[in-house]
Design a protein around this motif. Structure first.
Motif, mmCIF file in Angstrom:
data_model
loop_
_atom_site.group_PDB
_atom_site.id
_atom_site.type_symbol
_atom_site.label_atom_id
_atom_site.label_comp_id
_atom_site.label_asym_id
_atom_site.label_seq_id
_atom_site.Cartn_x
_atom_site.Cartn_y
_atom_site.Cartn_z
ATOM 1 N N GLU A 1 -35.674 -6.893 -31.816
ATOM 2 C CA GLU A 1 -36.629 -5.849 -32.183
ATOM 3 C C GLU A 1 -36.002 -4.468 -32.023
ATOM 4 O OE1 GLU A 1 -40.255 -3.740 -32.997
ATOM 5 O OE2 GLU A 1 -39.381 -5.667 -33.562
ATOM 6 N N ARG A 2 -35.267 -4.238 -30.916
ATOM 7 C CA ARG A 2 -34.603 -2.947 -30.711
ATOM 8 C C ARG A 2 -33.541 -2.703 -31.780
ATOM 9 N NH1 ARG A 2 -34.937 -4.655 -25.235
ATOM 10 N NH2 ARG A 2 -32.782 -5.413 -25.344
ATOM 11 N N LYS A 3 -32.797 -3.771 -32.115
ATOM 12 C CA LYS A 3 -31.781 -3.642 -33.144
ATOM 13 C C LYS A 3 -32.403 -3.294 -34.482
ATOM 14 C CE LYS A 3 -28.052 -6.247 -35.387
ATOM 15 N NZ LYS A 3 -27.334 -7.537 -35.444
ATOM 16 N N TYR A 4 -33.530 -3.934 -34.796
ATOM 17 C CA TYR A 4 -34.212 -3.668 -36.064
ATOM 18 C C TYR A 4 -34.690 -2.213 -36.118
ATOM 19 C CZ TYR A 4 -37.957 -3.490 -39.481
ATOM 20 O OH TYR A 4 -38.771 -3.114 -40.504
ATOM 21 N N ARG A 5 -35.284 -1.749 -35.010
ATOM 22 C CA ARG A 5 -35.782 -0.368 -34.992
ATOM 23 C C ARG A 5 -34.634 0.632 -35.128
ATOM 24 N NH1 ARG A 5 -40.407 -0.342 -30.189
ATOM 25 N NH2 ARG A 5 -41.878 -1.765 -31.221
ATOM 26 N N SER A 6 -33.498 0.350 -34.481
ATOM 27 C CA SER A 6 -32.345 1.247 -34.578
ATOM 28 C C SER A 6 -31.825 1.301 -36.012
ATOM 29 C CB SER A 6 -31.241 0.790 -33.626
ATOM 30 O OG SER A 6 -30.083 1.584 -33.766
ATOM 31 N N GLN A 7 -31.723 0.130 -36.654
ATOM 32 C CA GLN A 7 -31.260 0.105 -38.039
ATOM 33 C C GLN A 7 -32.249 0.813 -38.967
ATOM 34 O OE1 GLN A 7 -30.733 -4.078 -38.750
ATOM 35 N NE2 GLN A 7 -28.698 -4.165 -37.795
ATOM 36 N N GLN A 8 -33.542 0.628 -38.698
ATOM 37 C CA GLN A 8 -34.553 1.287 -39.521
ATOM 38 C C GLN A 8 -34.478 2.803 -39.360
ATOM 39 O OE1 GLN A 8 -36.565 -0.224 -41.741
ATOM 40 N NE2 GLN A 8 -37.234 1.809 -42.388
ATOM 41 N N ALA A 9 -34.243 3.261 -38.112
ATOM 42 C CA ALA A 9 -34.117 4.715 -37.869
ATOM 43 C C ALA A 9 -32.899 5.278 -38.580
ATOM 44 C CB ALA A 9 -34.039 4.984 -36.366
ATOM 45 N N GLU A 10 -31.789 4.527 -38.574
ATOM 46 C CA GLU A 10 -30.596 4.984 -39.289
ATOM 47 C C GLU A 10 -30.856 5.059 -40.790
ATOM 48 O OE1 GLU A 10 -27.413 2.413 -38.267
ATOM 49 O OE2 GLU A 10 -27.272 3.095 -36.185
ATOM 50 N N ARG A 11 -31.551 4.057 -41.336
ATOM 51 C CA ARG A 11 -31.858 4.091 -42.767
ATOM 52 C C ARG A 11 -32.759 5.264 -43.112
ATOM 53 N NH1 ARG A 11 -31.960 -1.688 -42.108
ATOM 54 N NH2 ARG A 11 -34.207 -1.597 -41.697
ATOM 55 N N ASP A 12 -33.757 5.534 -42.242
ATOM 56 C CA ASP A 12 -34.647 6.670 -42.486
ATOM 57 C C ASP A 12 -33.876 7.990 -42.453
ATOM 58 O OD1 ASP A 12 -36.702 4.879 -42.689
ATOM 59 O OD2 ASP A 12 -37.455 5.198 -40.652
ATOM 60 N N GLN A 13 -32.942 8.103 -41.495
ATOM 61 C CA GLN A 13 -32.156 9.329 -41.396
ATOM 62 C C GLN A 13 -31.255 9.501 -42.616
ATOM 63 O OE1 GLN A 13 -32.484 11.673 -39.212
ATOM 64 N NE2 GLN A 13 -30.797 12.959 -39.939
ATOM 65 N N GLN A 14 -30.643 8.406 -43.070
ATOM 66 C CA GLN A 14 -29.802 8.479 -44.262
ATOM 67 C C GLN A 14 -30.616 8.868 -45.493
ATOM 68 O OE1 GLN A 14 -27.872 4.676 -44.503
ATOM 69 N NE2 GLN A 14 -26.472 5.075 -42.793
ATOM 70 N N ASN A 15 -31.813 8.298 -45.619
ATOM 71 C CA ASN A 15 -32.672 8.656 -46.747
ATOM 72 C C ASN A 15 -33.062 10.125 -46.704
ATOM 73 O OD1 ASN A 15 -32.592 6.012 -47.697
ATOM 74 N ND2 ASN A 15 -34.457 5.417 -46.619
ATOM 75 N N PHE A 16 -33.349 10.620 -45.487
ATOM 76 C CA PHE A 16 -33.720 12.028 -45.339
ATOM 77 C C PHE A 16 -32.566 12.941 -45.730
ATOM 78 C CE2 PHE A 16 -33.603 15.819 -42.620
ATOM 79 C CZ PHE A 16 -34.763 16.457 -43.039
ATOM 80 N N GLU A 17 -31.346 12.619 -45.260
ATOM 81 C CA GLU A 17 -30.184 13.437 -45.596
ATOM 82 C C GLU A 17 -29.907 13.407 -47.089
ATOM 83 O OE1 GLU A 17 -28.461 15.439 -43.791
ATOM 84 O OE2 GLU A 17 -29.523 15.022 -41.924
ATOM 85 N N THR A 18 -30.070 12.230 -47.712
ATOM 86 C CA THR A 18 -29.849 12.120 -49.151
ATOM 87 C C THR A 18 -30.845 12.976 -49.925
ATOM 88 O OG1 THR A 18 -28.989 9.866 -48.884
ATOM 89 C CG2 THR A 18 -29.711 10.529 -51.088
ATOM 90 N N GLN A 19 -32.111 12.927 -49.532
ATOM 91 C CA GLN A 19 -33.135 13.728 -50.201
ATOM 92 C C GLN A 19 -32.873 15.218 -50.010
ATOM 93 O OE1 GLN A 19 -36.874 12.359 -48.689
ATOM 94 N NE2 GLN A 19 -36.725 10.340 -49.643
ATOM 95 N N ARG A 20 -32.440 15.606 -48.794
ATOM 96 C CA ARG A 20 -32.176 17.024 -48.522
ATOM 97 C C ARG A 20 -31.001 17.522 -49.356
ATOM 98 N NH1 ARG A 20 -28.864 19.911 -45.391
ATOM 99 N NH2 ARG A 20 -27.894 18.028 -44.573
#
Length: 231
Positions: free
Chosen positions: A89-108
């Motif tokens: 569960e912790r690994k999944y949340r960490s990967q999800q947070a990284e994906r969200d951050q990458q999506n945010f940087e891409t949009q910016r």
């Protein structure tokens, strides 16, 4: 409405991890309530030919070997499964947070590129206001009937107008340094001849003209009536 949609998205983002924990918890409850045997122990033995054999039964009498994993209780097995599920569960949340951050940087970055591409630099040098401001500056620069201080102030005002209208960065005129002339100090000479004069300390001041004397260290003296003033 927007708050409700955001809540649904937040729930959907964490739903896979929560579902995983729920499944593991259900399996653990079933495991505790069942009568299945606990995890078997493991023995490592050597047969007569020296071959290594792994078995859940103890080694036979006279056969070398050892217990390499003891029998685990049902509670230990459930606890290990829960720990593994929490780690996943912790690994999944960490990967999800990284994906969200990458999506945010891409949009910016995309938004920044879009803004830069839509901004067209303005060519102010060819505008009418720039042309008029340059004419005013040329006119002020050509004036010869005003004082230097007034001309400098009017020229700086014209330069400021040109910079604003043309987008330029022409530096302003600076005030010239003021030259301070210190009055000469009277010097008493005891006597003079055709080539030099001599003060009361015996210092020699050579003549460089009828009314000019040059002393040591660059000292220059000028005749003022019946006395001499030296700088």
């Amino acid at each position: 409405m927007n708050q409700e949609i955001a809540s649904q998205r937040q729930f959907a983002k964490h739903w896979p991890g929560r579902l995983l924990l729920a499944k593991v918890a259900a399996l653990c409850v079933i495991g505790l309530s069942s009568t299945a045997p606990a995890h078997a122990q493991v023995h490592r033995c050597l047969d007569a030919s020296g071959k290594t054999i792994y078995s859940d039964a103890p080694c036979t009498t006279g056969q070398p070997g050892q217990l390499i994993e003891r029998r685990k209780s049902q509670e230990e097995i459930v606890r290990e499964r829960m720990q593994a599920a929490e780690a996943n569960e912790r690994k999944y949340r960490s990967q999800q947070a990284e994906r969200d951050q990458q999506n945010f940087e891409t949009q910016r970055q995309n938004a920044s590129r879009s803004t830069v591409s839509t901004q067209q630099p303005q060519n102010l040098s060819g505008s009418r206001a720039c042309t008029e401001a340059k004419k005013d500056l040329e006119y002020v620069s050509s004036i010869r009937t005003i004082s230097q201080d007034e001309k400098r102030m009017r020229t700086n005002a014209a330069i400021t107008q040109v910079n604003a209208a043309c987008g330029s960065n022409t530096p302003l005129m600076q005030e010239p340094p003021k030259i301070v002339v210190r009055p000469g100090r009277p010097r008493a000479f005891t006597h003079c001849d055709q080539g030099a004069c001599y003060d009361d300390t015996g210092t020699v001041y050579h003549r460089s003209g009828p009314d000019v004397l040059n002393g040591p260290g660059g000292v220059t003296c000028f005749r003022s009536g019946s006395s001499w003033n030296c700088n």
